[in-house]
Design a protein around this motif. Structure first.
Motif, PDB file in Angstrom:
ATOM      1  N   GLY A   1      28.385 -22.412 -94.321  1.00 29.84           N
ATOM      2  CA  GLY A   1      29.781 -22.225 -93.844  1.00 29.84           C
ATOM      3  C   GLY A   1      30.253 -23.582 -93.724  1.00 29.84           C
ATOM      4  N   LEU A   2      29.365 -24.845 -93.967  1.00 30.62           N
ATOM      5  CA  LEU A   2      30.180 -26.206 -93.327  1.00 30.62           C
ATOM      6  C   LEU A   2      31.122 -26.507 -94.729  1.00 30.62           C
ATOM      7  CD1 LEU A   2      26.852 -28.238 -92.752  1.00 30.62           C
ATOM      8  CD2 LEU A   2      28.834 -27.627 -91.057  1.00 30.62           C
ATOM      9  N   GLY A   3      31.014 -25.804 -95.759  1.00 26.64           N
ATOM     10  CA  GLY A   3      31.873 -25.863 -97.001  1.00 26.64           C
ATOM     11  C   GLY A   3      31.873 -27.218 -97.702  1.00 26.64           C
ATOM     12  N   LEU A   4      32.990 -27.711 -97.975  1.00 25.50           N
ATOM     13  CA  LEU A   4      33.037 -29.178 -98.609  1.00 25.50           C
ATOM     14  C   LEU A   4      32.222 -30.190 -98.012  1.00 25.50           C
ATOM     15  CD1 LEU A   4      36.764 -29.383-100.241  1.00 25.50           C
ATOM     16  CD2 LEU A   4      34.593 -28.661-101.349  1.00 25.50           C
ATOM     17  N   PRO A   5      32.052 -30.267 -96.715  1.00 30.13           N
ATOM     18  CA  PRO A   5      31.386 -31.440 -96.098  1.00 30.13           C
ATOM     19  C   PRO A   5      29.923 -31.451 -96.344  1.00 30.13           C
ATOM     20  CG  PRO A   5      33.063 -30.633 -94.371  1.00 30.13           C
ATOM     21  CD  PRO A   5      33.188 -29.805 -95.628  1.00 30.13           C
ATOM     22  N   LEU A   6      29.369 -30.264 -96.793  1.00 29.81           N
ATOM     23  CA  LEU A   6      28.036 -29.979 -97.038  1.00 29.81           C
ATOM     24  C   LEU A   6      27.796 -30.422 -98.466  1.00 29.81           C
ATOM     25  CD1 LEU A   6      25.370 -28.676 -96.606  1.00 29.81           C
ATOM     26  CD2 LEU A   6      26.246 -26.579 -97.992  1.00 29.81           C
TER      27      LEU A   6
ATOM     28  N   VAL B   1      25.110 -35.121-101.327  1.00 31.40           N
ATOM     29  CA  VAL B   1      25.030 -35.996-102.309  1.00 31.40           C
ATOM     30  C   VAL B   1      24.436 -37.374-101.580  1.00 31.40           C
ATOM     31  CG1 VAL B   1      26.752 -37.691-103.579  1.00 31.40           C
ATOM     32  CG2 VAL B   1      26.840 -35.282-103.596  1.00 31.40           C
ATOM     33  N   ASN B   2      24.889 -37.528-100.274  1.00 32.02           N
ATOM     34  CA  ASN B   2      24.474 -38.840 -99.694  1.00 32.02           C
ATOM     35  C   ASN B   2      22.997 -38.582 -99.379  1.00 32.02           C
ATOM     36  OD1 ASN B   2      26.447 -40.693 -99.166  1.00 32.02           O
ATOM     37  ND2 ASN B   2      27.505 -39.228 -97.893  1.00 32.02           N
ATOM     38  N   LEU B   3      22.542 -37.609 -98.742  1.00 31.10           N
ATOM     39  CA  LEU B   3      20.975 -37.431 -98.649  1.00 31.10           C
ATOM     40  C   LEU B   3      20.086 -37.546 -99.727  1.00 31.10           C
ATOM     41  CD1 LEU B   3      21.097 -34.723 -95.802  1.00 31.10           C
ATOM     42  CD2 LEU B   3      20.732 -37.302 -95.523  1.00 31.10           C
ATOM     43  N   VAL B   4      20.628 -36.978-100.787  1.00 30.20           N
ATOM     44  CA  VAL B   4      19.723 -36.919-102.072  1.00 30.20           C
ATOM     45  C   VAL B   4      19.745 -38.254-102.658  1.00 30.20           C
ATOM     46  CG1 VAL B   4      19.817 -36.062-104.328  1.00 30.20           C
ATOM     47  CG2 VAL B   4      20.250 -34.354-102.620  1.00 30.20           C
TER      48      VAL B   4
ATOM     49  N   ILE C   1      30.624 -32.236 -86.888  1.00 32.98           N
ATOM     50  CA  ILE C   1      31.273 -30.827 -87.232  1.00 32.98           C
ATOM     51  C   ILE C   1      31.103 -29.817 -86.240  1.00 32.98           C
ATOM     52  CG2 ILE C   1      31.191 -29.096 -88.927  1.00 32.98           C
ATOM     53  CD1 ILE C   1      31.301 -31.053 -91.177  1.00 32.98           C
ATOM     54  N   VAL C   2      29.493 -29.927 -85.876  1.00 31.58           N
ATOM     55  CA  VAL C   2      29.022 -28.714 -84.975  1.00 31.58           C
ATOM     56  C   VAL C   2      29.565 -28.636 -83.798  1.00 31.58           C
ATOM     57  CG1 VAL C   2      26.808 -27.901 -84.200  1.00 31.58           C
ATOM     58  CG2 VAL C   2      26.900 -28.557 -86.400  1.00 31.58           C
ATOM     59  N   ILE C   3      29.864 -30.066 -83.130  1.00 30.28           N
ATOM     60  CA  ILE C   3      30.183 -30.194 -81.721  1.00 30.28           C
ATOM     61  C   ILE C   3      31.553 -30.238 -81.577  1.00 30.28           C
ATOM     62  CG2 ILE C   3      29.832 -31.783 -79.623  1.00 30.28           C
ATOM     63  CD1 ILE C   3      27.260 -32.441 -80.776  1.00 30.28           C
ATOM     64  N   ASP C   4      32.331 -31.298 -82.463  1.00 25.97           N
ATOM     65  CA  ASP C   4      33.722 -31.389 -82.256  1.00 25.97           C
ATOM     66  C   ASP C   4      34.605 -30.586 -83.296  1.00 25.97           C
ATOM     67  OD1 ASP C   4      32.906 -33.359 -80.289  1.00 25.97           O
ATOM     68  OD2 ASP C   4      32.804 -34.821 -81.990  1.00 25.97           O
ATOM     69  N   HIS C   5      33.857 -30.019 -84.210  1.00 27.33           N
ATOM     70  CA  HIS C   5      34.576 -29.340 -85.371  1.00 27.33           C
ATOM     71  C   HIS C   5      35.670 -30.390 -85.999  1.00 27.33           C
ATOM     72  CE1 HIS C   5      32.702 -25.808 -83.407  1.00 27.33           C
ATOM     73  NE2 HIS C   5      33.335 -26.120 -82.122  1.00 27.33           N
ATOM     74  N   SER C   6      35.193 -31.644 -86.340  1.00 34.51           N
ATOM     75  CA  SER C   6      35.856 -32.482 -87.178  1.00 34.51           C
ATOM     76  C   SER C   6      34.979 -33.177 -88.237  1.00 34.51           C
ATOM     77  CB  SER C   6      36.319 -33.547 -86.241  1.00 34.51           C
ATOM     78  OG  SER C   6      35.452 -34.522 -85.888  1.00 34.51           O
ATOM     79  N   PHE C   7      35.490 -33.120 -89.456  1.00 32.56           N
ATOM     80  CA  PHE C   7      34.778 -33.912 -90.554  1.00 32.56           C
ATOM     81  C   PHE C   7      34.996 -35.544 -90.476  1.00 32.56           C
ATOM     82  CE2 PHE C   7      34.775 -35.225 -95.139  1.00 32.56           C
ATOM     83  CZ  PHE C   7      33.550 -35.411 -95.150  1.00 32.56           C
ATOM     84  N   ARG C   8      34.105 -36.226 -90.106  1.00 38.84           N
ATOM     85  CA  ARG C   8      34.207 -37.781 -90.318  1.00 38.84           C
ATOM     86  C   ARG C   8      33.973 -38.323 -91.731  1.00 38.84           C
ATOM     87  NH1 ARG C   8      32.621 -40.256 -85.339  1.00 38.84           N
ATOM     88  NH2 ARG C   8      32.925 -41.972 -86.381  1.00 38.84           N
TER      89      ARG C   8
END
Lengths: 279, 257
Positions: free
Chosen positions: A151-156, A161-164, A232-239
């Motif tokens: 459900g995170l969508g595009l931020p996921l 990519v970054n974690l991998v 995202i989870v707390i502030d519902h914003s994508f940084r």
């Protein structure tokens, strides 16, 4: 007297990057997984156990705290993203370790397989292991704890990519050390990532760390991802700033890892350690 | 103008040290195309280091290696497609079947018509009964046959063999030697054989190089060496060389202040 080199079939193609050879290595690993069901189960086992543990912790905390009740998925989301990081590194390094365990590395090193092809194959294998290990757990988290990481969508995608990239960079340095030092360095493949766990702030904000550790935390790309997840989870914003910072650092990490790997490989060739892959 | 074929393997002044240990010290030899050279020497003589440098796995401190007229390790990528090796000291993945292993290595060597090639090798090396058995379940003799099949997958022009019959029973070892003779006769490949088995070397090799302390102690055709040392077998020659070297080392030690 003729000293012209003998023609070698496909000599020019042999020096070029070969997707066929990459495919051969991926096939080799696919055969291993399909012939050894305990290995496939092991890929899913730990992520599932971890997810259940942290899922129940999250349920318990949420029942006793309005903050956590309003920030559902903080722990499970952190855990699932941590697993992406951990499994991408371990998938990369363990696929290489399989060659050491089976005493097959000599065959590969004396074959036409290029180091660059080996690296790309390890990346592909890492993705396969990641898919087998993490996707079922993310799906299980939906009915179990009502948390849908998809459900995170595009931020996921940005997180993934970054974690991998971080996982591969660390995995690459580990296999370079394994080539240079042999099986004595095997423990690094299992444990190095856990050294990062407290500093990358998987389950808590960077502000929780002592001030002296915070610059170190921000120097690690995964920290940006976990902070981004919490935003995202707390502030519902994508940084976007956090993701861009992580990506820039990861590019540097990958370049550094590739340089380190080739230097370690050259060192192993000089020291003769490629023929002595025991402990 | 007389045309002389370039040697398949040419080693010039090859040297390699590991710390204070001089593993290979100024090695120079050639192997003519289509010939079989035996690389002999006791433990620590420098055979494995030499093979490592021939495969480009170990970088020499000095000297050059030329294979099929190309520089090793400078043109390693192209050369390895035309080479292969077999050694009992490496294994193929135990969890993969023989067929799966040969398929993977066939693709690594980009062998054309791979399925047919594997079928051919399975017939030549009598692998049919265990082609779909996991490599880890094979006997030592079966493993050697599979390893040899893998070494011949790409029909190498240069084949390096490191003790190919170590730990095999005499019957299986004889069978392996016959297959190697067949391979050489049908392809004209150049073979470098490192072995402690002197009857095997006498049977297979056109020439031998005897190493000790990283240097060439002696070299020549097996029959010539036997004649020159006044012995009956290559094993006796090998023992003479080893004992002579030990005696010289002892004499050197005594003369040291």
């Amino acid at each position: 007297m003729t000293n012209a080199p003998e023609p070698i079939r496909g000599a020019r193609a042999a020096t070029a990057f070969s997707p066929t050879r990459v495919g051969a290595m991926v096939l080799r690993y696919w055969y291993l997984l399909s012939n050894s069901w305990p290995r496939a189960i092991e890929l899913v086992y730990w992520p599932t156990v971890q997810m259940l543990t942290w899922g129940f912790v999250q349920l318990y905390v949420a029942q006793n705290s309005s903050f956590f009740a309003n920030a559902a998925g903080l722990f499970v989301g952190g855990l699932l993203l941590w697993d992406v990081l951990l499994r991408s590194q371990q998938g990369f390094a363990f696929a290489f370790l399989e060659e050491l365990w089976s005493r097959n590395l000599g065959n590969l090193l004396m074959s036409p397989l290029r180091p660059s092809e080996f690296i790309v194959a390890l990346m592909a294998i890492s993705m396969i292991r990641l898919a087998i290990g993490v996707i079922p757990v993310t799906l299980l988290a939906i009915p179990m704890f009502g948390y849908n990481i998809w459900g995170l969508g595009l931020p996921l995608i940005a997180f993934f990519v970054n974690l991998v990239m971080t996982g591969w960079a660390i995995g690459l340095v580990i296999i370079g050390i394994l080539l240079r030092q042999g099986m004595g360095a095997e423990a690094l493949a299992w444990s190095l990532m856990f050294l990062m766990m407290p500093i990358t702030c998987v389950y808590y904000p960077v502000a929780t760390l002592p001030a002296i550790l915070q610059p170190l935390a921000w120097a690690l790309p995964p920290t940006h991802v976990f902070e981004g997840m919490r935003a995202i989870v707390i502030d519902h914003s994508f940084r976007l700033d956090l993701m861009a910072g992580a990506f820039a650092m990861n590019v540097l990490w990958m370049i550094g890892a590739v340089v380190a790997f080739y230097k370690l490989l050259a060192g192993a060739r000089r020291a003769g350690s490629l023929l002595q892959q025991g402990e | 103008m007389i045309e002389i074929a370039a040697p398949a393997i040419a080693v010039r002044d090859l040297g390699k040290s590991f710390g204070a240990v001089r593993a290979v010290d100024g090695l120079t030899f050639e192997v003519g195309a289509g010939r079989v050279l035996g690389l002999l020497g006791g433990n620590g003589a420098g055979k494995t280091t030499t093979i490592g440098m021939l495969m480009g796995l170990i970088l020499p401190d000095s000297g050059t290696v030329t294979i099929l007229g190309r520089d090793m390790p400078g043109e390693r990528a192209a050369l390895l497609e035309a080479m292969n090796f077999e050694s009992p000291y490496v294994d193929m993945p135990h969890r993969l079947t023989v067929r799966q292993n040969l398929t993977v290595f066939g693709r690594l060597y980009r062998v054309p018509a791979l399925t047919e090639r594997i079928a051919r090798l399975a017939a030549d090396f009598e692998l049919g009964a265990f082609l779909d058995r996991k490599a880890g379940q094979l006997s030592a003799g079966q493993k050697t046959r599979v390893a040899l099949a893998k070494a011949l997958l790409n029909q190498p022009k240069v084949l390096l063999l490191d003790e190919p019959t170590a730990s095999l029973d005499p019957d299986t070892a004889d069978w392996v030697r016959t297959r190697l003779e067949d391979f050489r006769a049908t392809t004209g490949a150049t073979i470098l054989l490192a072995s402690h088995n002197m009857p095997e070397v006498e049977r297979l090799c056109d020439d031998v190089v005897i190493l000790a302390g990283g240097r060439i102690e002696d070299h020549g055709a097996p029959d010539d060496l036997i004649r020159r040392y006044g012995r009956d077998t290559l094993e006796e020659v090998f023992l003479d060389v080893a004992r002579r070297r030990r005696a010289l080392a002892a004499a050197d030690a005594e003369t040291l202040p």
